[in-house]
Design a protein around this motif. Structure first.
Motif, PDB file in Angstrom:
ATOM      1  N   PRO A 130       0.817  -1.231   0.000  1.00  0.00           N
ATOM      2  CA  PRO A 130       0.000   0.000   0.000  1.00  0.00           C
ATOM      3  C   PRO A 130       0.841   1.267   0.000  1.00  0.00           C
ATOM      4  O   PRO A 130       0.478   2.269  -0.635  1.00  0.00           O
ATOM      5  CB  PRO A 130      -0.819  -0.122   1.298  1.00  0.00           C
ATOM      6  N   LEU A 131       1.991   1.255   0.698  1.00  0.00           N
ATOM      7  CA  LEU A 131       2.860   2.425   0.738  1.00  0.00           C
ATOM      8  C   LEU A 131       3.545   2.638  -0.599  1.00  0.00           C
ATOM      9  O   LEU A 131       3.622   3.759  -1.095  1.00  0.00           O
ATOM     10  CB  LEU A 131       3.907   2.254   1.842  1.00  0.00           C
ATOM     11  N   TYR A 132       4.046   1.562  -1.180  1.00  0.00           N
ATOM     12  CA  TYR A 132       4.719   1.668  -2.483  1.00  0.00           C
ATOM     13  C   TYR A 132       3.762   2.203  -3.543  1.00  0.00           C
ATOM     14  O   TYR A 132       4.104   3.114  -4.309  1.00  0.00           O
ATOM     15  CB  TYR A 132       5.271   0.306  -2.895  1.00  0.00           C
ATOM     16  N   VAL A 133       2.562   1.650  -3.583  1.00  0.00           N
ATOM     17  CA  VAL A 133       1.572   2.074  -4.578  1.00  0.00           C
ATOM     18  C   VAL A 133       1.181   3.532  -4.360  1.00  0.00           C
ATOM     19  O   VAL A 133       1.062   4.309  -5.319  1.00  0.00           O
ATOM     20  CB  VAL A 133       0.333   1.156  -4.544  1.00  0.00           C
ATOM     21  N   ALA A 134       0.984   3.928  -3.104  1.00  0.00           N
ATOM     22  CA  ALA A 134       0.627   5.325  -2.810  1.00  0.00           C
ATOM     23  C   ALA A 134       1.744   6.267  -3.242  1.00  0.00           C
ATOM     24  O   ALA A 134       1.491   7.375  -3.743  1.00  0.00           O
ATOM     25  CB  ALA A 134       0.339   5.492  -1.323  1.00  0.00           C
ATOM     26  N   GLU A 135       3.000   5.845  -3.069  1.00  0.00           N
ATOM     27  CA  GLU A 135       4.140   6.705  -3.374  1.00  0.00           C
ATOM     28  C   GLU A 135       4.405   6.845  -4.872  1.00  0.00           C
ATOM     29  O   GLU A 135       4.942   7.869  -5.312  1.00  0.00           O
ATOM     30  CB  GLU A 135       5.392   6.178  -2.674  1.00  0.00           C
TER      31      GLU A 135
END
Length: 461
Positions: A130-135
């Motif tokens: 989720p963090l990678y995709v958001a970034e």
């Protein structure tokens, strides 16, 4: 209508979420596998020399969550030192090993180890993806891309529900290797590192190249967005020592909102219902075979998460959460009522439609909000320099709740009966209304910096 001009972002999000599909196998696997292991489908379907016991089934189910629980505690250190991409690749390997072991498993400890290994990778999926995709996503498409995790997990679960009942555990494990291999090839070779991580690691030139590739734009245009990323990282910086984190009101607020979201997501009973779908349907004694009912649920899960991905950036996160919560509550009450009538020898022949319609409603409503949207919000809340650490804490809490539920549910359903086992989840769902309304902010259409400012000012709308 969603425009796919930045096609490389969607390729990247699809590639990274191949690991989510492997994670989904871990959750769905128990539904077709447990009836084989405990001998309900005949000894010829069981790779073990004897049927498993209720306690062994509980451990086989819950060790997946136990393995996933410990990963988030240190995943932030690994992700910040080695990068999001390398961390995901490293933790995909235990998942690959899990399915290799299942091909040859013929003792109960083999299944324990395989489930534990699958769990280790699962903890990384929910902590880092989720963090990678958001970034890597833009403000306009961040809600849409965050839904890929849930959509692809739902798709993979549906495949397991369709294929699983008709193949052996060994064949299912061989099939399950496919997304792992595709992940290592596509994500490992063709997808860049997060530009946010590269900026935090003082690798500006690489960040520009990453953003250029992701957005399919010139380096000059990428430079402008890089300046915004640098500004976001600098302004949202908080001390990284434990003392600084404890003192930071904004971090504390992000943490208690995230932990609350995680708690109520799990205590709607998803990990009591999902791993034991076929067992629950068989317990209703309806005319619809349990494996067919599970396939229907899997299809609905895929359809609803796909629809949510289309509307999450239109309707907003908070409204979806509250509407989803209401439907889940009503479906749990009705399912518990069916089991209550059944246990007290009422004639339930005319209510044959109630259990499957309740679980259908539950599935639709859960996947409209509580399932995917919770992970979207949590991926947006934390300051960039602390995201991996704090998201790891929230994910650890989520998975430990899941472990407790999946471990205790079989025994609880025997002691309290299926009715009260389901009604307990309905009670927790009722309490979550107030939490969502009072404490959860609306993050739709806001940059990471704007979300931090909103939380600092105490705004939740």
């Amino acid at each position: 209508m969603m425009q796919f001009r930045n096609g490389y972002i969607y390729f990247s999000v699809l590639s990274v979420n191949l690991m989510s599909m492997v994670c989904a196998i871990g959750y769905a696997w128990t539904s077709p596998a447990l009836p084989k292991l405990d001998g309900k489908l005949g000894t010829e379907n069981n790779p073990l020399s004897r049927p498993t016991t209720v306690l062994e089934n509980s451990w086989i189910t819950s060790l997946h969550s136990l393995g996933a629980a410990f990963c988030p505690l240190f995943i932030g250190i690994v992700a910040n030192k080695y990068g999001r991409k390398n961390t995901l690749i490293i933790f995909s390997l235990p998942m690959l090993a899990s399915n290799v072991l299942l091909i040859f498993a013929n003792t109960v400890p083999h299944f324990y180890i395989a489930r534990l290994l699958m769990g280790v990778g699962t903890g990384c999926v929910f902590s880092v993806i989720p963090l990678y995709v958001a970034e890597i996503s833009s403000v306009k498409n961040r809600g849409f891309t965050s839904m890929f995790l849930s959509v692809m997990m739902s798709f993979q679960q549906l495949l397991i529900y369709i294929i699983g009942p008709y193949v052996t555990i060994r064949i299912l494990a061989i099939i399950s290797l496919i997304p792992s291999i595709l992940f290592l090839i596509l994500f490992g070779l063709f997808v860049p590192e997060s530009p946010y991580y590269l900026i935090m690691d003082n690798r500006r030139d690489e960040a520009v190249k990453s953003l250029t590739k992701l957005r399919q734009i010139s380096e000059n245009k990428a430079e402008k967005e890089i300046l915004d990323i640098i500004d976001s990282v600098e302004k949202s910086k908080t001390g990284t020592s434990l003392k600084d984190v404890i003192k930071s009101k904004i971090v504390f607020k992000c943490l208690y909102i995230s932990i609350g979201l995680m708690f109520f997501q799990q205590f709607t009973g998803i990990l009591a219902i999902l791993p034991y779908l076929q067992t629950i349907f068989d317990a209703t004694n309806t005319s619809i075979p349990g494996d067919i009912s599970v396939m229907i649920i899997g299809l609905l899960q895929l359809l609803t998460t796909s629809l949510t991905s289309k509307i999450v950036d239109i309707v907003g996160r908070k409204k979806l959460l509250i509407a989803s919560n209401m439907g889940v509550f009503l479906s749990l009450v009705s399912l518990g009522t069916y089991f209550y009538f059944q246990a007290n020898n009422f004639d339930v022949s005319k209510l044959y439609w109630l259990p499957i319609s309740s679980i259908i409603t539950y599935t639709i409503c859960y996947n409209f909000g509580l399932g995917p949207v919770v992970w979207t919000i949590v991926g947006e809340l934390f300051p960039p320099n602390l995201k991996t650490y704090l998201n790891g804490i929230a994910t650890f809490f989520n998975i430990m709740c899941g472990f407790v539920i999946s471990m205790l549910f079989p025994s609880l359903s025997i002691v309290l009966g299926m009715a009260w086992s389901v009604w307990i989840f309905a009670i927790f769902t009722a309490f979550s209304f107030a939490f969502f309304a009072l404490f959860v902010p609306e993050t739709r259409g806001r940059t990471f910096l704007e979300i931090q400012c909103m939380l600092r000012e105490g705004k939740i709308k």
